[in-house]
Motif scaffolding. Structure first.
Motif, PDB file in Angstrom:
ATOM      1  N   THR A  27     -39.605   6.289 -43.668  1.00  0.00           N
ATOM      2  CA  THR A  27     -38.354   6.579 -44.177  1.00  0.00           C
ATOM      3  C   THR A  27     -38.422   7.193 -45.691  1.00  0.00           C
ATOM      4  O   THR A  27     -37.421   8.124 -45.695  1.00  0.00           O
ATOM      5  CB  THR A  27     -37.643   5.183 -44.326  1.00  0.00           C
ATOM      6  OG1 THR A  27     -37.541   4.461 -43.149  1.00  0.00           O
ATOM      7  CG2 THR A  27     -36.605   5.195 -45.018  1.00  0.00           C
ATOM      8  N   ASP A  31     -36.585  10.967 -46.010  1.00  0.00           N
ATOM      9  CA  ASP A  31     -35.773  11.175 -46.969  1.00  0.00           C
ATOM     10  C   ASP A  31     -36.195  12.385 -47.807  1.00  0.00           C
ATOM     11  O   ASP A  31     -35.298  13.182 -48.611  1.00  0.00           O
ATOM     12  CB  ASP A  31     -35.275   9.592 -47.778  1.00  0.00           C
ATOM     13  CG  ASP A  31     -34.598   8.930 -46.926  1.00  0.00           C
ATOM     14  OD1 ASP A  31     -34.196   9.353 -45.926  1.00  0.00           O
ATOM     15  OD2 ASP A  31     -34.668   7.786 -47.249  1.00  0.00           O
ATOM     16  N   ASP A  74     -37.023  15.366 -37.194  1.00  0.00           N
ATOM     17  CA  ASP A  74     -37.046  13.977 -37.501  1.00  0.00           C
ATOM     18  C   ASP A  74     -36.032  13.862 -38.771  1.00  0.00           C
ATOM     19  O   ASP A  74     -35.294  12.549 -38.692  1.00  0.00           O
ATOM     20  CB  ASP A  74     -38.370  13.217 -37.711  1.00  0.00           C
ATOM     21  CG  ASP A  74     -38.943  13.144 -36.228  1.00  0.00           C
ATOM     22  OD1 ASP A  74     -38.391  13.515 -35.257  1.00  0.00           O
ATOM     23  OD2 ASP A  74     -40.146  12.468 -36.253  1.00  0.00           O
ATOM     24  N   ARG A  78     -32.750  11.531 -38.618  1.00  0.00           N
ATOM     25  CA  ARG A  78     -32.398  10.413 -39.623  1.00  0.00           C
ATOM     26  C   ARG A  78     -31.153  10.494 -40.099  1.00  0.00           C
ATOM     27  O   ARG A  78     -30.447   9.517 -40.532  1.00  0.00           O
ATOM     28  CB  ARG A  78     -33.414  10.107 -40.564  1.00  0.00           C
ATOM     29  CG  ARG A  78     -33.321   9.127 -41.783  1.00  0.00           C
ATOM     30  CD  ARG A  78     -34.332   8.817 -42.483  1.00  0.00           C
ATOM     31  NE  ARG A  78     -34.177   8.041 -43.584  1.00  0.00           N
ATOM     32  CZ  ARG A  78     -33.692   6.573 -43.545  1.00  0.00           C
ATOM     33  NH1 ARG A  78     -33.382   6.081 -42.497  1.00  0.00           N
ATOM     34  NH2 ARG A  78     -33.153   6.063 -44.729  1.00  0.00           N
ATOM     35  N   GLU A  81     -28.281   9.870 -37.767  1.00  0.00           N
ATOM     36  CA  GLU A  81     -28.311   8.214 -37.599  1.00  0.00           C
ATOM     37  C   GLU A  81     -27.573   7.587 -38.839  1.00  0.00           C
ATOM     38  O   GLU A  81     -26.922   6.559 -38.819  1.00  0.00           O
ATOM     39  CB  GLU A  81     -29.644   7.587 -37.589  1.00  0.00           C
ATOM     40  CG  GLU A  81     -30.256   7.903 -36.184  1.00  0.00           C
ATOM     41  CD  GLU A  81     -31.562   7.389 -35.901  1.00  0.00           C
ATOM     42  OE1 GLU A  81     -32.350   6.881 -36.913  1.00  0.00           O
ATOM     43  OE2 GLU A  81     -32.046   7.646 -34.752  1.00  0.00           O
TER      44      GLU A  81
END
Length: 208
Positions: A27, A31, A74, A78, A81
Motif C-alpha cells: 500500500t 501510494d 497497480d 488502487r 478502488e
C-alpha cells in the motif's frame, strides 16, 4: 480484481525462509508511486524515486513489481478502488440514488492529482501501447463492475428493463470519466455525473 487462494496441503507448500510479505508495504509503495507519477510524469518517474518516497528498499519494490509499467498499472488500480470504495455498495432504494451516492465530492487538490496521474498513464501508453488494455482495466475496471451490479439491482427492483444492455451501459460513465480526465484534462463535477445518469443511463435502462 480477484485474488485466488491456494488450496495446497502443507506437504505441497514450498518451504520459505525469511519474513512474510507485509501487505502494508504494498500500500505504501503504491501510494508513493501515485505521488511520484503526479509530480514528475511517467517519463521522469523511476523505481528508485518510488522506493525513496515509500521509505522502502529498492529490492523490496522490485520483488513486488518487475517493471515500472506494472507498478503504475497497480497504482492506478488502487486509485480507482479508493475512489469507488471497497465496502458495501450504496443501497438507497433507487438506481439514481445509488449512482449519485457513489460519487463523493473531491477536493480541488484530489481532482488535480487524478488529472496528472491519468496524464502520466497516457504518456506511458504513448511509448508502451501494448499496455492499453491493462491500463483501461486498471483505471475503469472497478467502476464498470460496480455500475453493472447497480444496474442489475435496478432490474431486480423492477426499475429497469430486464432486456437492457447492461454490459454496454455499465461502461458509459467510467469511459466518460477516463476520457474527461486523460484526454480533455477537465475535472469531473457533480453536474457532469448527473447529466450522464439522467440523460443517458436512466432513459436507456427504463422499461419501454
Amino acid at each position: 480484481m480477484e485474488y485466488h487462494v491456494s488450496m495446497a496441503t502443507d506437504e505441497e507448500q514450498p518451504v520459505r525462509l525469511g519474513r512474510k510479505r507485509d501487505p502494508s508495504r504494498d500500500t505504501a509503495i503504491l501510494d508513493a508511486a501515485l505521488e511520484v507519477l503526479a509530480e514528475v510524469d511517467y517519463a521522469g518517474m523511476t523505481m528508485d524515486m518510488v522506493a525513496v518516497r515509500a521509505k522502502a528498499g529498492k529490492a523490496t519494490v522490485y520483488r513486488r513489481w518487475a517493471s515500472k509499467e506494472e507498478l503504475v498499472l497497480d497504482a492506478v488500480a488502487r486509485m480507482a478502488e479508493l475512489e469507488v470504495g471497497l465496502g458495501p455498495l450504496p443501497d438507497t432504494g433507487t438506481f439514481r440514488g445509488d449512482m449519485l451516492a457513489l460519487f463523493k465530492p473531491n477536493s480541488i487538490a484530489d481532482e488535480q492529482r487524478r488529472l496528472t496521474v491519468m496524464a502520466g498513464v497516457r504518456s506511458m501508453l504513448a511509448s508502451h501501447p501494448g499496455f492499453a488494455e491493462a491500463a483501461n482495466a486498471a483505471s475503469v475496471g472497478r467502476w464498470i463492475e460496480v455500475n453493472r451490479v447497480l444496474m442489475r439491482r435496478a432490474i431486480d427492483r423492477g426499475e429497469a428493463d430486464p432486456n437492457a444492455d447492461v454490459e454496454t451501459l455499465a461502461q458509459v460513465i467510467p469511459s466518460m470519466l477516463a476520457y474527461r480526465a486523460s484526454i480533455e484534462r477537465k475535472p469531473v463535477g457533480t453536474g457532469f455525473i448527473v447529466a450522464l445518469i439522467d440523460g443517458i443511463l436512466i432513459p436507456a435502462l427504463r422499461k419501454n
